[in-house]
Design a protein around this motif. Structure first.
Motif, short mmCIF file in Angstrom:
data_model
loop_
_atom_site.label_atom_id
_atom_site.label_comp_id
_atom_site.label_asym_id
_atom_site.label_seq_id
_atom_site.Cartn_x
_atom_site.Cartn_y
_atom_site.Cartn_z
N SER A 59 0.86 -1.18 0.00
CA SER A 59 0.00 0.00 0.00
C SER A 59 0.91 1.24 0.00
O SER A 59 2.11 1.12 0.21
CB SER A 59 -0.86 0.01 1.26
OG SER A 59 -0.07 0.38 2.38
N PRO A 60 0.32 2.44 -0.21
CA PRO A 60 1.16 3.65 -0.18
C PRO A 60 1.95 3.79 1.12
O PRO A 60 3.05 4.34 1.14
CB PRO A 60 0.14 4.79 -0.33
CG PRO A 60 -0.99 4.16 -1.07
CD PRO A 60 -1.05 2.73 -0.61
N GLU A 61 1.41 3.24 2.24
CA GLU A 61 2.13 3.33 3.52
C GLU A 61 3.14 2.22 3.69
O GLU A 61 3.86 2.17 4.69
CB GLU A 61 1.15 3.25 4.71
CG GLU A 61 0.01 4.26 4.66
CD GLU A 61 -1.11 3.79 3.77
OE1 GLU A 61 -1.31 2.55 3.66
OE2 GLU A 61 -1.78 4.63 3.15
N GLY A 62 3.14 1.27 2.75
CA GLY A 62 4.10 0.17 2.85
C GLY A 62 3.55 -1.09 3.48
O GLY A 62 4.30 -2.01 3.81
N ILE A 63 2.24 -1.16 3.67
CA ILE A 63 1.64 -2.38 4.21
C ILE A 63 1.52 -3.40 3.08
O ILE A 63 1.01 -3.07 2.00
CB ILE A 63 0.21 -2.12 4.75
CG1 ILE A 63 0.19 -0.92 5.69
CG2 ILE A 63 -0.34 -3.38 5.41
CD1 ILE A 63 0.86 -1.16 7.01
N VAL A 253 10.99 1.20 3.33
CA VAL A 253 9.78 1.32 4.13
C VAL A 253 9.85 0.33 5.27
O VAL A 253 10.15 -0.84 5.07
CB VAL A 253 8.55 1.03 3.25
CG1 VAL A 253 7.32 0.84 4.09
CG2 VAL A 253 8.35 2.15 2.25
N ILE A 255 7.70 -1.28 8.54
CA ILE A 255 6.39 -1.34 9.17
C ILE A 255 6.44 -2.26 10.36
O ILE A 255 7.38 -3.05 10.51
CB ILE A 255 5.31 -1.87 8.19
CG1 ILE A 255 5.76 -3.20 7.60
CG2 ILE A 255 5.05 -0.85 7.09
CD1 ILE A 255 4.66 -3.98 6.94
N ASN B 50 -5.22 -4.47 1.28
CA ASN B 50 -4.33 -4.17 2.39
C ASN B 50 -4.47 -5.31 3.41
O ASN B 50 -5.57 -5.61 3.88
CB ASN B 50 -4.74 -2.82 3.00
CG ASN B 50 -3.80 -2.37 4.09
OD1 ASN B 50 -3.45 -3.12 4.99
ND2 ASN B 50 -3.39 -1.10 4.02
N GLU B 61 -2.23 3.09 -7.00
CA GLU B 61 -1.60 3.41 -5.71
C GLU B 61 -0.68 2.31 -5.21
O GLU B 61 -0.03 2.46 -4.17
CB GLU B 61 -2.68 3.65 -4.65
CG GLU B 61 -3.50 4.90 -4.90
CD GLU B 61 -4.61 5.04 -3.87
OE1 GLU B 61 -4.44 4.54 -2.73
OE2 GLU B 61 -5.66 5.61 -4.21
#
Lengths: 306, 259
Positions: A59-63, A253, A255, B50, B61
């Motif tokens: 994901s964009p957050e690195g998940i 990234v 997490i 996710n 994305e």
């Protein structure tokens, strides 16, 4: 008419299919080799691994992301019991077919690989070779498996059969290789095109050209294969890029580790080693052979060898 | 009947250039299925979610990263991924020749025919020379942004290019633990050898026909017409007799059918 879409089987996806695929640690297929009236239960595993550098989708957050099958209507996840194999008869019209129905079209061949013939290894033209699999013994004893492997290896012959796996029928050849049985699915004769099928012209050449090429071939002939050329150089390049970025701490990234994020790629080699090692750990029957039907005097029980 | 070429390339052999066309040598005849949601009879859609929130992430994305440590990824962006692609080229480079059968068939992936593009005489001369020398060439080329390795061989009068799996993809039996157990009984070994002997034959690829494929098509047609398909029962698991008994019975059966 057969659909042009890529075939999808509601079964275990293979590593070669995609990047973020979670490979199950179940065997690809399980069945029984029959050799005369001898039965050898086996598990089948692909004999190739993916050398591609598997990138995880994030994901964009690195998940890390997981692949899901969802309904085309509302995007909700589909429970696995509702995912069925369908054949497209008309555009967007499907006939559902179950695994069991496909097995019952050829019941014996869906469960048994019957070795009906043993041929010289060199007599199978390499163009017929399709996919390679290793077989691990899955029964209570490894004896029948080892017997077949030993005798086949010594005779330099391959066992030939045809069987049905995951809704498709395959001719197959089984080889013994360093004590392990390897199954090679083969192409059907009518799947291989001839030069005439392709529409290639008739041969015609000049002698001088042949001489010239012969000289060239001799010049470039070597006895040793340049192994470097045969590796996945693209993967090696990608690894270098990844290492370089890591050292510079570029685009890294981090997490919180979670159980879900750990769904990684299972290595085929590890699965095979585990399966083969487990088979050998099963206690071979120490008891004497069951009494023969053509009863003679009771024999002495065979002594356990070291 | 003539096939369309999939690709056009140029065989590069120590300074000699031979333009060729590439054709698939395999006709795919398998029956293809899709995965369908049986509640609405629509094809399922794949989506990436996710793993923490289970929410779908739209393709635009999605980032791609390589796990270098638990919970640690190096992200590669689209520009970098495009940059490390192999350079586009029409060249089929032959780096060396080896004697036929040096490359094991287990390494073979997809076979292609090469056909002449423009002049055909040099093409057939190369095939003839390969036949005479009993040699095959190690090749590499780039097709559709991907680097391929393969073997260039003569098949009769024609040239074929067979793509290979990478060396580090092939699992080798020698690297695996062979199943072990008690020593094999010499009598059983002898019977097994005799059984193989009795079942010896010549490989004939034409003995196999895919009747099963036809049955699948008939099954689908029957269901589409609303008929109940005729299906056989699954076999009961065979009772395990002793290995020795099974071998003896097999030999008797083999001798009977040979008589």
């Amino acid at each position: 008419m057969p659909s042009k879409q890529a075939s999808e089987q509601p079964n275990v996806p293979l590593p070669e299919d995609d990047e973020s695929v979670e490979v199950s640690n179940r065997p690809f297929w399980s069945g029984t080799i029959s050799f005369g009236l001898v039965s050898i239960p086996v598990d089948l595993y692909p004999a190739v691994r993916n050398s591609r550098v598997s990138l995880r989708m994030l994901s964009p957050e690195g998940i890390p992301l997981n692949r899901r099958y969802v309904s085309a209507d509302n995007g909700a996840e589909i429970p696995s019991e509702h995912m069925v194999r369908g054949y497209e008869t008309k555009p967007e019209e499907y006939v559902l077919v179950s695994d069991e129905e496909l097995e019952r079209l050829a019941p014996e061949k869906s469960r048994y690989i019957e070795l009906r013939q043993f041929v010289e290894i060199t007599s199978i033209h390499p163009l017929y070779f399709e996919k390679a699999y290793f077989l691990a013994p899955s029964g209570e004893s490894t004896r029948a498996y080892r017997l077949l492997a030993s005798v086949m290896e010594e005779s330099k012959r391959a066992g030939v059969a045809d069987f049905v796996m995951r809704g498709q029928a395959y001719p197959a050849a089984i080889f013994a290789d360093s004590g392990i049985l390897r199954l090679q699915t083969l192409r059907y004769h009518d799947e291989l095109r001839s030069p005439e099928d392709v529409g290639l012209p008739r041969p015609a050449f000049d002698k001088e050209d042949v001489d010239h090429f012969r000289t060239l071939i001799k010049k470039l002939t070597s006895t040793k294969l340049d192994k470097k050329q045969l590796n996945n150089l693209e993967a090696e390049q990608m690894q270098k890029l990844i290492e370089a970025k890591r050292k510079k701490n570029k685009d890294v990234v981090r997490i919180e580790e979670s159980d879900r994020a750990q769904a990684g790629v299972v290595d085929i080699m590890d699965m095979l080693k585990k399966s083969l090692a487990a088979a050998s750990k099963k206690p071979e029957s120490a008891a004497p052979e069951p009494a023969r039907k053509t009863a003679k005097r009771a024999r002495q029980p065979r002594k356990k060898s070291a | 009947m003539a096939a369309r070429a999939m690709w056009k390339g140029v065989v590069q052999l120590d300074g000699i250039s031979l333009p060729v066309k590439l054709y698939s040598a395999v006709q795919d005849r398998t029956v293809h299925f899709n995965i369908v949601d049986d509640r609405n009879m629509h094809r399922v859609r794949q989506s990436m979610v996710n793993s923490e929130t289970q929410k779908e992430v739209p393709p635009a994305e999605i980032r791609k990263g390589y796990p270098v440590a638990p919970g640690e990824f190096v992200v590669l962006n689209a520009a970098e991924l495009v940059e490390i692609r192999p350079k586009a080229s029409r060249d089929i480079e032959i780096t060396q020749f080896v004697k036929n059968a040096t490359l094991p068939p287990q390494w073979f992936n997809r076979p292609y025919y090469l056909g002449p593009d423009q002049s055909s005489k040099p093409y057939f001369a190369l095939a003839k020379a390969l036949n005479e020398q009993q040699s095959e060439g190690v090749a590499h080329w780039v097709m559709r942004n991907k680097r391929y390795i393969g073997v260039l061989r003569a098949e009769g009068d024609y040239l074929m290019l067979i793509s290979l799996r990478y060396a580090d993809e092939i699992l080798v039996a020698k690297d695996l633990p062979a199943p072990s157990g008690r020593d094999l009984d010499t009598r059983e070994v002898k019977m097994a050898q005799q059984l193989i002997e009795a079942l010896k034959g010549e490989f004939d690829p034409q003995q196999f026909t895919d009747e099963y494929r036809q049955r699948v098509v008939e099954l689908v047609e029957a269901k589409a017409a609303g008929h109940k398909p005729r299906l056989k029962a699954l076999p009961k698991p065979k009772t395990t007799e002793s290995l020795t008994d099974a071998l003896e019975a097999s030999l008797r059966a083999a001798k009977r059918s040979a008589a």
